[in-house]
Design an enzyme around this catalytic site. Structure first.
Site, PDB file in Angstrom:
ATOM      1  N   GLY A 126       4.672  -9.967   3.833  1.00  0.00           N
ATOM      2  CA  GLY A 126       5.413  -9.852   5.094  1.00  0.00           C
ATOM      3  C   GLY A 126       4.799 -10.703   6.192  1.00  0.00           C
ATOM      4  CE  LYS A 151       3.971  -4.433  10.391  1.00  0.00           C
ATOM      5  NZ  LYS A 151       2.526  -4.078  10.337  1.00  0.00           N
ATOM      6  CG  MET A 166      -1.856  -1.237   1.194  1.00  0.00           C
ATOM      7  SD  MET A 166      -3.441  -0.983   1.999  1.00  0.00           S
ATOM      8  CE  MET A 166      -2.922  -0.656   3.656  1.00  0.00           C
ATOM      9  N   GLY A 167       2.157   1.074  -0.326  1.00  0.00           N
ATOM     10  CA  GLY A 167       3.051   2.222  -0.437  1.00  0.00           C
ATOM     11  C   GLY A 167       3.540   2.731   0.904  1.00  0.00           C
ATOM     12  CG  MET A 196      10.730  -1.193  10.459  1.00  0.00           C
ATOM     13  SD  MET A 196      11.806  -0.787   9.092  1.00  0.00           S
ATOM     14  CE  MET A 196      13.312  -0.514  10.007  1.00  0.00           C
ATOM     15  CD  GLN A 222      -2.025  -8.898   4.185  1.00  0.00           C
ATOM     16  OE1 GLN A 222      -2.858  -8.021   4.293  1.00  0.00           O
ATOM     17  NE2 GLN A 222      -0.780  -8.640   3.837  1.00  0.00           N
ATOM     18  N   GLY A 237      10.947  -2.714   5.873  1.00  0.00           N
ATOM     19  CA  GLY A 237      10.199  -3.983   5.877  1.00  0.00           C
ATOM     20  C   GLY A 237       9.757  -4.326   4.457  1.00  0.00           C
ATOM     21  CG  HIS A 238       6.792  -1.920   2.448  1.00  0.00           C
ATOM     22  ND1 HIS A 238       6.690  -0.784   3.220  1.00  0.00           N
ATOM     23  CD2 HIS A 238       5.556  -2.481   2.436  1.00  0.00           C
ATOM     24  CE1 HIS A 238       5.451  -0.661   3.647  1.00  0.00           C
ATOM     25  NE2 HIS A 238       4.746  -1.670   3.195  1.00  0.00           N
ATOM     26  CD  GLN A 280      -6.131  -3.761   2.565  1.00  0.00           C
ATOM     27  OE1 GLN A 280      -6.005  -4.257   1.458  1.00  0.00           O
ATOM     28  NE2 GLN A 280      -5.181  -3.830   3.490  1.00  0.00           N
TER      29      GLN A 280
HETATM   30  O1  PAF Z   1      -0.244  -5.859   3.482  1.00  0.00           O
HETATM   31  C1  PAF Z   1      -0.664  -4.908   2.784  1.00  0.00           C
HETATM   32  O2  PAF Z   1      -0.014  -3.875   2.618  1.00  0.00           O
HETATM   33  C2  PAF Z   1      -2.032  -5.027   2.111  1.00  0.00           C
HETATM   34  O3  PAF Z   1      -2.932  -5.690   2.927  1.00  0.00           O
HETATM   35  C3  PAF Z   1      -1.953  -5.680   0.717  1.00  0.00           C
HETATM   36  C4  PAF Z   1      -1.484  -7.126   0.798  1.00  0.00           C
HETATM   37  C5  PAF Z   1      -1.038  -4.883  -0.186  1.00  0.00           C
HETATM   38  C6  PAF Z   1      -3.350  -5.694   0.076  1.00  0.00           C
HETATM   39  O4  PAF Z   1      -3.864  -4.419  -0.056  1.00  0.00           O
END
Ligand code: PAF
Length: 278
Positions: free
Chosen positions: A147, A149, A30-31, A184, A153, A36-37, A61
């Site tokens: 990830g 964290k 989600m930017g 993070m 999910q 971490g990303h 979401q």
């Molecule tokens: O983990 C996230 O940032 C979001 O839930 C994802 C997987 C990009 C879906 O919008």
């Protein structure tokens, strides 16, 4: 690195990469990227030839009272970071591109989406699985990286992949922490100085659970009580502390090796999550 906003254009580029025999990797985000990303991006980069990162703050979401509008965004900074990581394509659609007028189709991992984070965020995982499935359908990646964290999910996405016979390998990356142990998160930005300092208790309480398990603690209730008192002492408001089976998310009666200890806690209005396995 290409920046693509439209699904049709994304498809065309992917088809051409596939024709050239490229193995496609996807990191959905989600930017407002942090280390971490970037660790997920690096992991994916090593495992594929053509790497797509999606940046999309997915409205489906977020609940009505959640932070969709104020969720942090900084596309130009994100693009610079991703270019350095040699990402091939960034997909950054508008909400109306992903959810066209009259959208009414959702996919849900019915039971597991109600547990843990799903108890206080009832539509959250339905939104996640729907957007992730749309990304999978459009990109048809060979692998996708998520990830740890967001442990629940990742488990839910793996279940969707299995139940719907999707041909994508789900890879999970490790939690990346600040020097003092706080996991993070893009949402750490919301914390005041005091809350930021107090939030380290999440990591400390998880560390405590691991140590207590090694020293012989087996009763999940005792673990929850001790963790809760540590967190409350630091002004954290507990959403949940769960000690569950790491594959099925079922609460355990007795702690054992591999039990997932997961929590969600508010500091002020900011809800943070973290987890560990024993
Ligand atoms: O983990 C996230 O940032 C979001 O839930 C994802 C997987 C990009 C879906 O919008």
């Amino acid at each position: 690195m290409r920046l693509v906003k439209r699904i049709a254009q994304l498809r065309k580029t992917i088809i051409s990469a596939k024709r050239r025999g490229k193995k496609i990797g996807l990191v959905p985000t989600m930017g407002y990227l942090h280390e971490g990303h970037l660790s997920l991006v690096r992991l994916a980069r090593r495992k594929c030839d053509f790497l797509v990162v999606s940046i999309f703050v997915n409205p489906a979401q977020f609940g009505a009272k959640e932070d969709l509008k104020k969720y942090p965004r900084d596309l130009s900074r994100d693009l610079k970071l991703l270019k350095k990581e040699k990402v091939d394509l960034v997909f950054n659609p508008l909400a109306r591109e992903m959810y066209r007028d009259g959208h009414q189709t959702y996919v849900e991992v019915v039971d597991w989406s109600k547990l843990m984070c799903g108890a206080s965020r009832p539509i959250h995982f339905r939104g996640v699985t729907t957007v992730v499935l749309k990304l999978f359908n459009t990109i048809e990646p060979d692998l996708a990286v998520f990830g740890s964290k967001d442990y629940q999910q990742a488990v839910i996405i793996k279940k969707m992949v299995k139940d719907l016979d999707l041909r994508v390998k789900i890879v999970t990356g490790k939690i990346v922490r600040e020097k003092d142990g706080l996991a993070m998160s893009s949402r750490n930005k919301y914390l005041s100085k005091v809350q930021r300092k107090n939030a380290v208790v999440l990591y400390n309480s998880l560390k405590w659970s691991r140590r207590a398990y090694i020293e012989g603690l087996r009763d999940p209730k005792l673990a929850v009580n001790k963790m809760a008192s540590m967190i409350k002492e630091k002004q954290g408001k507990i959403d949940y502390i769960a000690l569950v089976d790491k594959n099925t998310l079922e609460p355990v009666k007795k702690l054992r090796k591999g039990t997932l200890v997961a929590l969600a806690v508010f500091f002020g209005k900011t809800r943070l999550i973290d987890n560990t396995t024993l």
